[in-house]
Design a protein around this motif. Structure first.
Motif, PDB file in Angstrom:
ATOM      1  N   ALA A  17       0.836  -1.198   0.000  1.00 33.50           N
ATOM      2  CA  ALA A  17       0.000   0.000   0.000  1.00 33.50           C
ATOM      3  C   ALA A  17       0.871   1.248   0.000  1.00 33.50           C
ATOM      4  CB  ALA A  17      -0.895   0.010   1.234  1.00 33.50           C
ATOM      5  N   ARG A  66      -2.006  -0.987 -18.706  1.00 33.10           N
ATOM      6  CA  ARG A  66      -3.060  -0.699 -17.726  1.00 33.10           C
ATOM      7  C   ARG A  66      -2.530  -0.249 -16.374  1.00 33.10           C
ATOM      8  NH1 ARG A  66      -7.150  -5.462 -17.301  1.00 33.10           N
ATOM      9  NH2 ARG A  66      -7.672  -4.303 -15.420  1.00 33.10           N
ATOM     10  N   VAL A  67      -1.357  -0.720 -15.977  1.00 34.09           N
ATOM     11  CA  VAL A  67      -0.850  -0.375 -14.646  1.00 34.09           C
ATOM     12  C   VAL A  67       0.405   0.484 -14.736  1.00 34.09           C
ATOM     13  CG1 VAL A  67      -0.051  -1.286 -12.433  1.00 34.09           C
ATOM     14  CG2 VAL A  67      -1.862  -2.462 -13.666  1.00 34.09           C
ATOM     15  N   SER A  98       4.413   3.472  -6.558  1.00 37.88           N
ATOM     16  CA  SER A  98       3.068   3.041  -6.196  1.00 37.88           C
ATOM     17  C   SER A  98       2.200   3.170  -7.433  1.00 37.88           C
ATOM     18  CB  SER A  98       2.502   3.832  -5.023  1.00 37.88           C
ATOM     19  OG  SER A  98       2.700   5.196  -5.215  1.00 37.88           O
ATOM     20  N   VAL A  99       1.313   2.229  -7.628  1.00 40.16           N
ATOM     21  CA  VAL A  99       0.516   2.188  -8.855  1.00 40.16           C
ATOM     22  C   VAL A  99      -0.955   2.015  -8.507  1.00 40.16           C
ATOM     23  CG1 VAL A  99       2.385   1.214 -10.244  1.00 40.16           C
ATOM     24  CG2 VAL A  99       0.788  -0.305  -9.080  1.00 40.16           C
ATOM     25  N   ASN A 100      -1.785   2.147  -9.529  1.00 38.12           N
ATOM     26  CA  ASN A 100      -3.219   1.975  -9.363  1.00 38.12           C
ATOM     27  C   ASN A 100      -3.559   0.505  -9.572  1.00 38.12           C
ATOM     28  OD1 ASN A 100      -5.947   2.426  -9.204  1.00 38.12           O
ATOM     29  ND2 ASN A 100      -6.119   3.213 -11.302  1.00 38.12           N
ATOM     30  N   TRP A 101      -3.590  -0.265  -8.503  1.00 43.98           N
ATOM     31  CA  TRP A 101      -3.807  -1.715  -8.619  1.00 43.98           C
ATOM     32  C   TRP A 101      -5.245  -2.010  -9.025  1.00 43.98           C
ATOM     33  CZ3 TRP A 101       0.240  -4.720  -8.795  1.00 43.98           C
ATOM     34  CH2 TRP A 101       1.403  -4.360  -8.111  1.00 43.98           C
ATOM     35  N   PRO A 102      -5.428  -2.866 -10.021  1.00 41.82           N
ATOM     36  CA  PRO A 102      -6.804  -3.196 -10.414  1.00 41.82           C
ATOM     37  C   PRO A 102      -7.491  -4.103  -9.394  1.00 41.82           C
ATOM     38  CG  PRO A 102      -5.209  -3.801 -12.128  1.00 41.82           C
ATOM     39  CD  PRO A 102      -4.441  -3.494 -10.896  1.00 41.82           C
ATOM     40  N   THR A 103      -6.736  -4.783  -8.570  1.00 42.78           N
ATOM     41  CA  THR A 103      -7.355  -5.744  -7.646  1.00 42.78           C
ATOM     42  C   THR A 103      -6.512  -5.900  -6.390  1.00 42.78           C
ATOM     43  OG1 THR A 103      -8.159  -8.009  -7.438  1.00 42.78           O
ATOM     44  CG2 THR A 103      -6.175  -7.710  -8.726  1.00 42.78           C
ATOM     45  N   GLY A 104      -7.079  -6.549  -5.385  1.00 44.34           N
ATOM     46  CA  GLY A 104      -6.300  -6.941  -4.230  1.00 44.34           C
ATOM     47  C   GLY A 104      -6.382  -6.015  -3.042  1.00 44.34           C
ATOM     48  N   VAL A 105      -5.656  -6.411  -1.979  1.00 43.48           N
ATOM     49  CA  VAL A 105      -5.596  -5.591  -0.778  1.00 43.48           C
ATOM     50  C   VAL A 105      -4.162  -5.113  -0.582  1.00 43.48           C
ATOM     51  CG1 VAL A 105      -7.505  -6.709   0.404  1.00 43.48           C
ATOM     52  CG2 VAL A 105      -5.211  -7.609   0.669  1.00 43.48           C
ATOM     53  N   GLY A 106      -4.032  -3.973   0.094  1.00 40.92           N
ATOM     54  CA  GLY A 106      -2.715  -3.393   0.286  1.00 40.92           C
ATOM     55  C   GLY A 106      -2.239  -3.534   1.719  1.00 40.92           C
TER      56      GLY A 106
END
Lengths: 316, 341
Positions: B161, B184-185, B190-198
């Protein structure tokens, strides 16, 4: 030095100190705005409305963080207020004298625990427990928008729970003091009219309601700005969702997480602007609660005077 | 961490007192957190050899390190990612990059009842982190892991995160192996994650993967080893499945040494060659070519020569891979260009 001039110096001295507070708040606002200018110029008001947070593309919008902050804080209030009020009523009205001091001490101890410790407890105890609850939830309930998404443990529910534990000592301590300041005549009046204990307490709560609202808002302010414990359990995912299971994100958390590595000027400015938004929202919440308390005391002042005699009016 | 810092400071102060104020040289640096353990070890060891030198390092993050050196508030910076051309231009003088050690990032996972080591490939990891592969028994995973009975459960993606050099190396690798991921990423700390938890820090990612059944995350090699979490080999450019180790990371750097650009700003993720672990990276120390304070510069050059030579022996115990000799040779030549008088 005459009495008078001493009075005057004292007045000027304390006045100057009070002015410092105003100046500090003002300076924070100015500095935050100045540092976030690149972002304000680029995104304008859409910063408050857009859902994208993409450091690679340089697109920033704070909406998911605003949502996460408000949602988690409101949930925390909903959970903590009944508990905190219960504690306050018990300690001030019902508790045996021997238990009172230990209970006061223990609730206040909750406020003294550093938030990183709450965070660690959250990761290793609360999150697995919440995950267990989430997995055991029947499928029919899981269809509700409140409970959609995979049961990760990490997410809004854990954040709201940890926040409410952190907020309880603030709300309960202030409410307790407010309840204690309800005049004896109030209670005696209620009992004299044949009120039961429950009715007398209800009358006291009604009498103290502005102070209690103040206590709740104090807790709300604390929940809005809490950073470390929340970021450790909320899942840190900037997507808006009403689900309690969904990982989300708060303003304070994104600043704490991304500030150290933000080298790009616009990125930094966007993070500072997030801080500015949090600052503005906190100010707004505080002013609103002031306004609420002020309007209540004003419109109900005559009623309260009447109630200060027999408690009948207040208890009704 | 704080204790180490405090002890370091105390040692630095004590030695400064012993040496006397007239001869002591104090150098301040700031930057990446990833190399902090070995840097503080180096500064303490170097101080034992040269009691009149105290080097003070604040691990404030790569971004902070780049900023501070650009503003010249510190004498040297440190970063897990090379400075961009744009960042270099905004500095008041020419900044040089010196790789100091190597690190590796590994995919860590937690699947209950699977005891076989899982194997990964770049495109497969990219698809998982894009949210395109969501179940453990997906065909792409099964194809690389024949004979493993994979469960049909959800994959919980765990990423960092906080902004981090670890993320930079990870997404740099995924972007090199998947066009879609790149589009896409993209690549950043730090990037804009399409999925998941940080999770915050390697520690929390490690903890989350450990306690979440079905989780897949990425951490620095040392954290996977310390926390005893399963991590698997990753397919490199030659098609071999290589598990991260001090050796396979150094091999990756040695392979890259052949086409090392003169400014050392090079990514060695997905490096070609045999036995290469593909998710490896240098970490860099940043110095001005012509610093204002020549006394400090003189000491710093001497320190770097020591760190690139004798200092490398401390790598393994702290979980870093040492630099290959070819890279050291190139760096010593470049170090001669730093003005010390």
């Amino acid at each position: 030095m005459t009495e008078r001039s001493r009075d005057l110096t004292f007045r000027i001295g304390t006045g100057a100190v009070a002015l410092v507070v105003v100046l500090i708040v003002f300076a924070i606002g100015v500095e935050l705005t100045r540092q976030s200018l690149p972002s304000i110029q680029k995104f304008g008001f859409s910063f408050w409305r857009t859902e994208i947070w993409d450091p690679v593309a340089g697109e920033f919008g704070a909406l998911p963080f605003i949502w996460g902050t408000l949602y988690s804080s409101v949930l925390a209030l909903l959970i903590s207020t009944p508990i905190a009020l219960g504690i306050a009523v018990f300690i001030s009205e019902l508790c045996p004298a021997v238990l009172r001091q230990p209970l006061v001490f223990l609730t206040e101890l909750l406020a003294a625990i550093p938030s990183i410790v709450y965070g660690l407890w959250g990761i290793f105890v609360l999150v697995p427990a919440v995950r267990a609850i989430e997995t055991s939830m029947p499928d029919s309930l899981r269809q509700l928008p409140l409970f959609t998404g995979p049961p990760l443990g990490l997410g809004m529910l854990s954040a709201a729970l940890i926040l409410s534990v952190m907020v309880i000592p603030f709300t309960s301590s202030v409410s307790r003091e407010v309840l204690r300041s309800v005049p004896i005549a109030q209670r005696e009046g209620a009992y004299a009219l044949g009120a039961t204990r429950f009715e007398a307490i209800r009358a006291a709560l009604y009498y103290a309601r502005t102070g209690i609202i103040g206590a709740i808002m104090l807790g709300f302010g604390r929940a809005l700005g809490e950073t470390m414990a929340v970021t450790m359990v909320i899942g840190n995912n900037p997507r808006i969702s009403t689900s309690l299971f969904a990982p989300q994100y708060t303003m304070a958390a994104v600043i704490a997480n991304e500030f150290t590595e933000a080298a790009d000027q616009l990125y930094l400015a966007a993070l500072v602007e997030t801080g500015l938004v949090l600052f503005v929202i906190t100010l707004m919440v505080n002013s609103l609660s002031r306004l609420l308390i002020w309007s209540m005391t004003r419109s109900l002042a005559p009623l309260q005077e009447a109630a200060a005699a027999p408690a009948g009016g207040a208890a009704a | 961490m704080t204790t180490i810092k405090r002890v370091g400071l105390a040692v630095a102060c004590a030695s400064a007192l012993v040496a006397g104020a007239s001869t002591a040289v104090q150098i301040n640096g700031a930057g990446a957190t990833f190399p902090y353990p070995i840097y503080s070890k180096w500064f303490a060891e170097y101080n034992k050899l040269h009691s009149d030198v105290a080097i003070n390092y604040q691990s404030i993050g790569s971004g902070g390190g780049v900023q501070q050196i650009t503003k010249q508030t510190v004498f040297f910076g440190a970063s897990d990612m090379p400075m961009t051309a744009e960042q270099l231009q905004s500095a008041p003088g020419k900044i040089m990059h010196f790789p100091t050690v190597l690190g590796a990032v590994v995919p860590v996972y937690n699947i209950p009842n699977v005891n076989t080591e899982l194997k990964f490939s770049g495109p497969m990891l990219a698809d998982i982190f894009l949210g395109k592969i969501t179940k453990w028994n997906d065909g792409a995973i099964a194809k690389l892991n024949p004979g493993v009975s994979l469960p049909g459960t959800d994959i919980t993606v765990v990423h960092r995160a906080d902004g981090s050099g670890t993320t930079y190396i990870w997404v740099d690798y995924l972007s090199k192996t998947s066009e879609e991921f790149k589009k896409r990423v993209g690549v950043n700390s730090s990037v804009n994650w399409p999925t998941g938890v940080g999770g915050r820090g390697n520690e929390q990612v490690a903890a989350l993967v450990k306690q979440t059944p079905g989780a897949l995350g990425y951490v620095e090699l040392i954290y996977a080893l310390q926390n005893k979490i399963s991590y698997g080999p990753v397919q490199n450019m030659s098609g071999e499945l290589v598990k991260a180790s001090v050796e396979s990371v150094t091999v990756a750097a040695a392979a890259a040494a052949k086409q090392m650009p003169p400014d050392f700003r090079v990514s060695i993720t997905n490096a070609p060659g045999k036995g290469v672990y593909p998710i490896s990276s240098f970490t860099w120390l940043l110095l001005y070519e012509n610093p204002k304070d020549k006394a400090q510069s003189h000491v710093m050059v001497d320190f770097l020569k020591w760190a690139l030579g004798d200092g490398q022996k401390y790598c393994a115990e702290l979980g870093y891979a040492p630099l290959p000799p070819d890279v050291v040779k190139l760096e010593l030549a470049a170090l001669a260009n730093v003005k010390t008088s």
